[in-house]
Scaffold this active site. Structure first.
Site, PDB file in Angstrom:
ATOM      1  N   SER A  23       0.599  -1.076   0.012  1.00 28.93           N
ATOM      2  CA  SER A  23      -0.253  -0.476  -0.271  1.00 28.93           C
ATOM      3  C   SER A  23       0.781   0.976   0.106  1.00 28.93           C
ATOM      4  O   SER A  23       0.548   2.391  -0.920  1.00 28.93           O
ATOM      5  CB  SER A  23      -1.074  -0.145   1.018  1.00 28.93           C
ATOM      6  OG  SER A  23      -1.429  -1.361   1.113  1.00 28.93           O
TER       7      SER A  23
ATOM      8  N   LYS B 235      -0.744  -9.750   7.846  1.00 35.56           N
ATOM      9  CA  LYS B 235      -0.510  -8.711   8.097  1.00 35.56           C
ATOM     10  C   LYS B 235      -1.522  -7.921   8.582  1.00 35.56           C
ATOM     11  O   LYS B 235      -2.568  -7.931   7.868  1.00 35.56           O
ATOM     12  CB  LYS B 235       0.537  -7.890   7.036  1.00 35.56           C
ATOM     13  CG  LYS B 235       0.897  -6.566   7.767  1.00 35.56           C
ATOM     14  CD  LYS B 235       1.710  -5.608   6.430  1.00 35.56           C
ATOM     15  CE  LYS B 235       1.727  -4.087   7.228  1.00 35.56           C
ATOM     16  NZ  LYS B 235       1.740  -3.373   5.714  1.00 35.56           N
TER      17      LYS B 235
ATOM     18  N   SER C 129      -3.199  -4.915   9.710  1.00 34.69           N
ATOM     19  CA  SER C 129      -3.089  -3.627   9.971  1.00 34.69           C
ATOM     20  C   SER C 129      -3.558  -2.247  10.372  1.00 34.69           C
ATOM     21  O   SER C 129      -4.194  -0.813  10.525  1.00 34.69           O
ATOM     22  CB  SER C 129      -2.722  -2.485   8.411  1.00 34.69           C
ATOM     23  OG  SER C 129      -1.437  -3.518   8.077  1.00 34.69           O
TER      24      SER C 129
ATOM     25  N   GLY D 198       0.737  -3.614  11.263  1.00 31.62           N
ATOM     26  CA  GLY D 198       0.758  -2.686  10.176  1.00 31.62           C
ATOM     27  C   GLY D 198       1.226  -1.313  10.569  1.00 31.62           C
ATOM     28  O   GLY D 198       0.604  -0.578   9.389  1.00 31.62           O
TER      29      GLY D 198
END
Lengths: 298, 298, 298, 298
Positions: free
Chosen positions: C45, C164, C166, C189
């Site tokens: 991202s 992950k 986030s 994250g």
């Protein structure tokens, strides 16, 4: 019990010392009695009911009952967090002559308030209530929305006659109307959605804005009813602007301020609600001036 | 006034006829007095305070005061929607011997409750309160969250000593701790976040789960305090499972049911909260059996 | 494949003419190679992957592969909206020497993306992927969150090695860790949640902030690993402030700006992302000055 | 460029092997050409555009252009995450003979997409586009809503002619209409809100449902236009039910399934979208049977 037309959700006037002013309340009702408002909602959300003591609520119910003209329908806000207290308030309202109980959803224990819990609550209240019950969904305040599935299930109860849906969500309103039996009465609570909601079959509206601009709200309803759609749309446009400026941006303090400017008795809200700031007052005054240059009532 | 350690948010026991059972309440407190719980929170969210009458709240405050051991700190939930009623309840709690007032945010007129309104409300309450004020942010119930910016502004008030943050949002908790003065005490209200929150500087927790599993909650706190991180993590894992199953999935009814299984007096919640379904009871019983096969207290 | 420690989510540098600057990318990697970062996440991202063409993504993957030191683990962002394209991107990354595929949830048809759909999608991708898959839940961008129930179901797949997360939601992180098998690796994250997440068993973090402040992020990880909790908490406090100011308030443009101030090559983001305003730059510069008065790298 | 009436948001048919079937697409268009649909939206959300490759999008644009009757207006979905790619797609659509570009908001970097960013993006796109731009707000998919303030600001651009608002939020629609200049054209994207939106001044609608039930959607529009409100309300009721059952509950797979039942070529959606389950098919078939017992087209 037919609930068509426009009902103001009455504000509660406070005196300088912070106490409820029944005199000011009656003053307002005497003015409203001269309009084509269908009736009154007493101690609803706009009435700052959650900021009142039980004694104050009782006194207001009595005073409004006395001051209301005979041809006006009387609806009392009776929803409380607990089922027992909701029933108690509903019985008291009935005793005092109110014809319909407006019962908002309980809203504190949100994770627990699954559809089955809300349905059980309302059924219990409707079973015990001496007067017809109007459901009340106002998610912008409560964080709890009644969805069409629950509403349709509750519409089967003989003592539940309709709903006030204040979500502003016309899609939910129209789904409710399509799915519920024709006798189930849907009223809306957001001025900007009155006209499109009437178009899909809503019966009327309960509005904070109708405390400040009763004639305009009634005019919209009458124009719609008579099929004057072009003119209705004009009044609708005005109410969309008014509602955004007065109700959405300035809240109860805004409604009360405009009432003061137009000959009603608004006054200040109760803490924690704060009075308007000067800049807000200025914008409201300008709007009113544009609205009725020659005819400022006060 | 130092608020370290674990505080149960006491449940309110009801008798068969639905009235408050002060006897059962005192029974629970006598058991809790024998643990290392730091103190008690009386008539908080878990205490079904929003479902109680004023008289009931008063009676509970008195009874808990009497039954609590002298070394336990006493915190009263005193937040109401109106500023005036919050102050009144806070004064009454102080009068009855409570040492700290836990004041939840007002939460009905959400669109109006901008940061400035919440700050003005809390300042007014703290100005008038005879005892220190603990802010209380519980967005899962109220739909209103106190953000670090507001909390830090309020932390400057000499009579506001900390916050109970029940959001479960450890990022918000750690931002608050980093930004507020070191003397400002942060407690959390979600059992699954106690251990990570202690790691970043929270002082303790106020927990519904501590009504049902006080020893485990206290054990986590002590293990952390003594630096036994490996063992702390084990207890933490257990509390994460317990909290999800008992509190998140079954709510107050779940906490009360587990209390009943473990020798405390839980009983049923008040309507509109519904009792557990059989399937829920079964899952809770299985969990308890796995937890303490040899030592079922009841 | 063990994923412990800190991974920066690499930014993508653009040249003056708006094209990708592989030179600047390699410059950054040469500097990062000298740190104790565990490896690199390429075209995630933070790498503005959703703003890149396929050819650009390919070129970046190749360049990063070349510039990365041999001891750094290489993770490629390969999630796309369609299952087929996700598989294609994943195969390509494997071909280019990447060791792990970071696969974000699809996120456009939210009402259709029920848990069963997400599970089917990830299983299909994991079946076809030549390299291990790391789930990626980033609801602040996608509006879709993977919940513990789905994660635990997917953790059973032999080619899905971790997640992950986030979301910044430590409660979800700890519930995942408690419920998933011990071999399932959870990375977070959000920089502000690294320390509390390590405390509850997370293995490390993938951070935008680690592009700008790699030493600080690595220091936190090492201090935690060695049990220096007091010092870890100090670095944590700094990262909480830095993350809020740089990442939360200024976004990718903020990360890139701070990189420029510290000897890395950040540059400007691609439209629709806008460059920082002067006032934002000033606040970031002040923060950096306070952070390292004597040692400004540039 | 006047955009009144009903436009289907065309589905993209896939062959057995998963490739795009231009033959099936043209088959559908030949049937639609015989109706009073105002035109076609090609590669919009319903067209699974986010699941298509660039080459596929191009081929579909060409094929639809060829198959569309001359009197049908042609709108191409051209919104991408990056401003540059949106402009490129828009130019390509213009080149291929499309008359209007429907540009959805970018939606990945939500925290960064403040009103100023969205306004700058659309202005840049409108500056560069050879054809008029229609804004597209579809928060149920994107998590990003264009609010009246931004829309009104963008309505000033000479190359931005209107908006497709798919939020289902009639209050937002009516606020937009009241605030924007009269020439600004508002179309809605949720079938249940077409009738109330027309009542407050919307020009028409772009609907997934119009792929499956074009005659009914067109009938509603015509009845409204001719002032037959009673009959319009009947068709509206039917569309509310149909929209809930087909579009809200079954999504694109549902629209395609109903198309198959009615002589169009729907087929299956592309992964990660899953085909309908048998139970869903059964409910849709029952609905269709009730809808047109004697006249099942297939």
């Amino acid at each position: 019990m037919v609930l068509s037309g426009i009902f103001p959700a009455l504000t509660t006037p406070f005196a300088r010392d912070g106490s409820v002013s029944l005199t000011d309340l009656k003053h307002n009702l005497h003015l409203y009695n001269q309009t084509d408002l269908a009736g009154y909602v007493v101690i609803g959300s706009t009435g700052e009911s959650v900021l009142l003591t039980k004694a104050e609520m009782d006194a207001i119910l009595v005073a409004a009952r006395e001051a209301a003209a005979k041809n006006k329908k009387l609806i009392a806000g009776t929803g409380a967090e607990s089922t027992a207290e909701t029933i108690e308030r509903t019985k008291r309202a009935a005793e005092l002559g109110y014809e319909v109980a407006l019962v908002k959803t309980p809203y504190y224990y949100k994770p627990a308030y699954k559809p089955s819990v809300l349905i059980a609550h309302y059924r219990r209240v409707a079973d015990e209530s001496p007067i017809p019950v109007l459901l009340y969904s106002v998610p912008q305040f409560t964080g709890v929305a009644l969805e069409p599935a629950e509403i349709v299930a509750l519409a089967e109860h003989p003592n539940i006659i309709g709903i006030k849906d204040s979500s502003g969500n016309v899609q939910r309103v129209t789904e409710t109307i399509v799915q519920a039996p024709p006798s189930f009465q849907v009223l809306v609570g957001a001025a900007a959605t009155v006209y499109p909601s009437l178009a899909v079959g809503a019966r009327g509206a309960i509005l904070a804005l109708a405390c400040a601009l009763p004639e305009k709200c009634v005019a919209l309803y009458e124009l719609f009813r008579q099929g004057h759609h072009e003119k209705a749309r004009e009044v609708h446009s005005l109410l969309v602007r008014a509602s955004k400026l007065i109700v959405s941006e300035c809240g109860i303090a805004g409604v009360k301020y405009v009432m003061d400017q137009r000959g009603y008795r608004g006054g200040l809200p109760r803490l924690p609600l704060l009075p308007l700031q000067d800049e807000q007052k200025k914008r409201l005054s300008e709007f009113l001036l544009a609205l009725e240059p020659a005819a400022m009532r006060a």
